[in-house]
Design a protein around this motif. Sequence first.
Motif, PDB file in Angstrom:
ATOM      1  N   VAL A 178      -5.960  -3.318  -0.604  1.00  0.00           N
ATOM      2  CA  VAL A 178      -6.462  -1.653  -0.503  1.00  0.00           C
ATOM      3  C   VAL A 178      -7.092  -1.543   0.867  1.00  0.00           C
ATOM      4  O   VAL A 178      -7.884  -2.215   1.414  1.00  0.00           O
ATOM      5  N   PHE A 179      -6.596  -0.255   1.433  1.00  0.00           N
ATOM      6  CA  PHE A 179      -7.098   0.236   2.884  1.00  0.00           C
ATOM      7  C   PHE A 179      -7.378   1.659   2.674  1.00  0.00           C
ATOM      8  O   PHE A 179      -6.592   2.418   1.917  1.00  0.00           O
ATOM      9  N   THR A 180      -8.199   2.048   3.633  1.00  0.00           N
ATOM     10  CA  THR A 180      -8.397   3.499   3.730  1.00  0.00           C
ATOM     11  C   THR A 180      -7.437   4.215   4.850  1.00  0.00           C
ATOM     12  O   THR A 180      -7.555   3.460   5.947  1.00  0.00           O
ATOM     13  N   THR A 181      -7.070   5.385   4.775  1.00  0.00           N
ATOM     14  CA  THR A 181      -6.304   5.871   5.628  1.00  0.00           C
ATOM     15  C   THR A 181      -6.969   7.211   6.499  1.00  0.00           C
ATOM     16  O   THR A 181      -7.800   7.598   5.894  1.00  0.00           O
ATOM     17  N   ASP A 182      -6.617   7.560   7.272  1.00  0.00           N
ATOM     18  CA  ASP A 182      -7.174   8.623   8.159  1.00  0.00           C
ATOM     19  C   ASP A 182      -6.861  10.001   7.456  1.00  0.00           C
ATOM     20  O   ASP A 182      -7.867  10.663   7.973  1.00  0.00           O
ATOM     21  N   LYS A 183      -6.099  10.129   6.764  1.00  0.00           N
ATOM     22  CA  LYS A 183      -5.953  11.252   5.982  1.00  0.00           C
ATOM     23  C   LYS A 183      -5.085  11.069   4.586  1.00  0.00           C
ATOM     24  O   LYS A 183      -4.969  10.039   4.395  1.00  0.00           O
ATOM     25  N   ALA A 184      -5.200  12.071   3.823  1.00  0.00           N
ATOM     26  CA  ALA A 184      -4.783  11.802   2.479  1.00  0.00           C
ATOM     27  C   ALA A 184      -3.141  12.058   2.651  1.00  0.00           C
ATOM     28  O   ALA A 184      -2.680  12.968   3.281  1.00  0.00           O
ATOM     29  N   TYR A 185      -2.447  11.036   2.052  1.00  0.00           N
ATOM     30  CA  TYR A 185      -1.048  11.006   1.841  1.00  0.00           C
ATOM     31  C   TYR A 185      -0.606  11.230   0.286  1.00  0.00           C
ATOM     32  O   TYR A 185      -1.014  10.837  -0.521  1.00  0.00           O
ATOM     33  N   SER A 186       0.538  11.897   0.154  1.00  0.00           N
ATOM     34  CA  SER A 186       1.042  12.093  -1.311  1.00  0.00           C
ATOM     35  C   SER A 186       2.093  10.943  -1.611  1.00  0.00           C
ATOM     36  O   SER A 186       2.142  10.384  -0.602  1.00  0.00           O
ATOM     37  N   ALA A 187       2.275  10.854  -2.652  1.00  0.00           N
ATOM     38  CA  ALA A 187       2.960   9.720  -3.070  1.00  0.00           C
ATOM     39  C   ALA A 187       4.517   9.801  -2.611  1.00  0.00           C
ATOM     40  O   ALA A 187       5.138   8.674  -2.133  1.00  0.00           O
ATOM     41  N   ALA A 188       4.947  10.859  -2.193  1.00  0.00           N
ATOM     42  CA  ALA A 188       6.064  11.268  -1.691  1.00  0.00           C
ATOM     43  C   ALA A 188       6.297  10.665  -0.219  1.00  0.00           C
ATOM     44  O   ALA A 188       7.057   9.913   0.339  1.00  0.00           O
ATOM     45  N   PRO A 248      -0.845   5.828  -3.755  1.00  0.00           N
ATOM     46  CA  PRO A 248      -2.028   6.444  -3.403  1.00  0.00           C
ATOM     47  C   PRO A 248      -3.046   6.426  -4.646  1.00  0.00           C
ATOM     48  O   PRO A 248      -2.802   6.054  -5.672  1.00  0.00           O
ATOM     49  N   LEU A 249      -4.256   6.107  -3.872  1.00  0.00           N
ATOM     50  CA  LEU A 249      -5.519   6.041  -4.960  1.00  0.00           C
ATOM     51  C   LEU A 249      -6.429   7.129  -4.414  1.00  0.00           C
ATOM     52  O   LEU A 249      -6.113   7.800  -3.425  1.00  0.00           O
ATOM     53  N   SER A 250      -7.772   7.172  -4.969  1.00  0.00           N
ATOM     54  CA  SER A 250      -8.446   8.114  -4.811  1.00  0.00           C
ATOM     55  C   SER A 250      -9.256   7.981  -3.471  1.00  0.00           C
ATOM     56  O   SER A 250      -9.321   6.844  -2.977  1.00  0.00           O
ATOM     57  N   ASP A 251      -9.714   8.994  -2.740  1.00  0.00           N
ATOM     58  CA  ASP A 251     -10.676   8.983  -1.700  1.00  0.00           C
ATOM     59  C   ASP A 251      -9.741   8.314  -0.417  1.00  0.00           C
ATOM     60  O   ASP A 251     -10.506   7.639   0.420  1.00  0.00           O
ATOM     61  N   GLN A 252      -8.735   8.856  -0.237  1.00  0.00           N
ATOM     62  CA  GLN A 252      -7.784   8.354   0.948  1.00  0.00           C
ATOM     63  C   GLN A 252      -7.308   6.943   1.069  1.00  0.00           C
ATOM     64  O   GLN A 252      -7.274   6.279   2.097  1.00  0.00           O
ATOM     65  N   ARG A 253      -7.354   6.394  -0.248  1.00  0.00           N
ATOM     66  CA  ARG A 253      -7.144   4.920  -0.020  1.00  0.00           C
ATOM     67  C   ARG A 253      -5.952   4.619  -0.610  1.00  0.00           C
ATOM     68  O   ARG A 253      -5.100   5.360  -1.489  1.00  0.00           O
ATOM     69  N   VAL A 254      -5.394   3.548  -0.047  1.00  0.00           N
ATOM     70  CA  VAL A 254      -3.775   3.340  -0.460  1.00  0.00           C
ATOM     71  C   VAL A 254      -3.809   1.756  -1.128  1.00  0.00           C
ATOM     72  O   VAL A 254      -4.232   0.827  -0.076  1.00  0.00           O
TER      73      VAL A 254
END
Length: 347
Positions: A166-176, A145-151
Amino acid sequence: MAKTEPLNERAQHLLRVLIGRYIEDGKPVGSRTLSREARLDLSPATIRNVMADLEDLGLVISPHTSAGRVPTVKGYRFFVDTLLSLKPLGGNEVNILQQRLSVGNTEQGLITSVSDMLSGITRLAGVVTTPRREVTAWQHVEFLPLSDQRVLTVLVLNDQQVQNKVFTTDKAYSAAELQQAANYLNQTFSGKSFQQVREQLLREMHDAKTRMDQMMLAAMEMAGKVCDEDKPGEDYVLAGQSNLIGNAGLSDMDKLRELFEAFNAKRDILHILDLSHRAEGVQIFIGEESGYRPLDECSVVTSPYQVDGQVAGVLGVIGPTRMAYERVIPIVDITAKLLGAALNPRN
């Protein structure tokens, strides 16, 4: 290109001297300079007549600002195909290249080292495409996980090739949650070719909402982003673009800007490199021979490299048409062989 009429030895010698001199200092070559450097017992009038004949054949032109002449693309082509005397690398030079290649112990490290090495040795731009194999296998993926819903995606292909995206997701995901998604994808796709992965993604996403929970659905969507945005073997590493700035053969800033934009866009450069991928040995595109306007004042010298007996990619040098071909061609040729040897599985 139209076939050039046969030239007698005197005309060939004068053309060779003219192009060699022009490559060296970039200035139009006059009859007096030719008379001195050709070391032939010819009158200035005779030399002027020969130059006029070469101009009629389209091999040289006389810029309107000077009485001297410069080679055309057709002249360079005749020079490279007929008159050029290559300067093979010495044993010590080859050993130095081998030592420098040993620095990169990963596939990507080797590709980067070769690109840097080509630009450093030739003082031009060095380019190397990433290896393209018939089967590119998905081995392992990690999501961070990165900032601003980037992975950040770390994807391992063919046991050794590592690609980051690096891409942007539709929602924020936790590391788990990202770890859970990666575990699912690795269990599902590890060892499968990218083609198989894409086909399975299409099948499973078709009725995903009825068969998958939200985490599995998110994992499949992220896998889709990886497959859509990461195209193995469809990229290159470029080094030494700054060598082209201020180069006497590329002094038009508008054309330089076009060239740098082409480097960033990549698509058309990749098309030219792909032509070399399908050919054998060293390929040379001079000026407009590339069919790509930003390269009209450039030459591209390329050679394919092999892995496991198959052409896996292409490397080369991009520079002005008045490059030192006799030196650049052997460097590109031997470097392709060395890179292929370094990438082949070690016993």
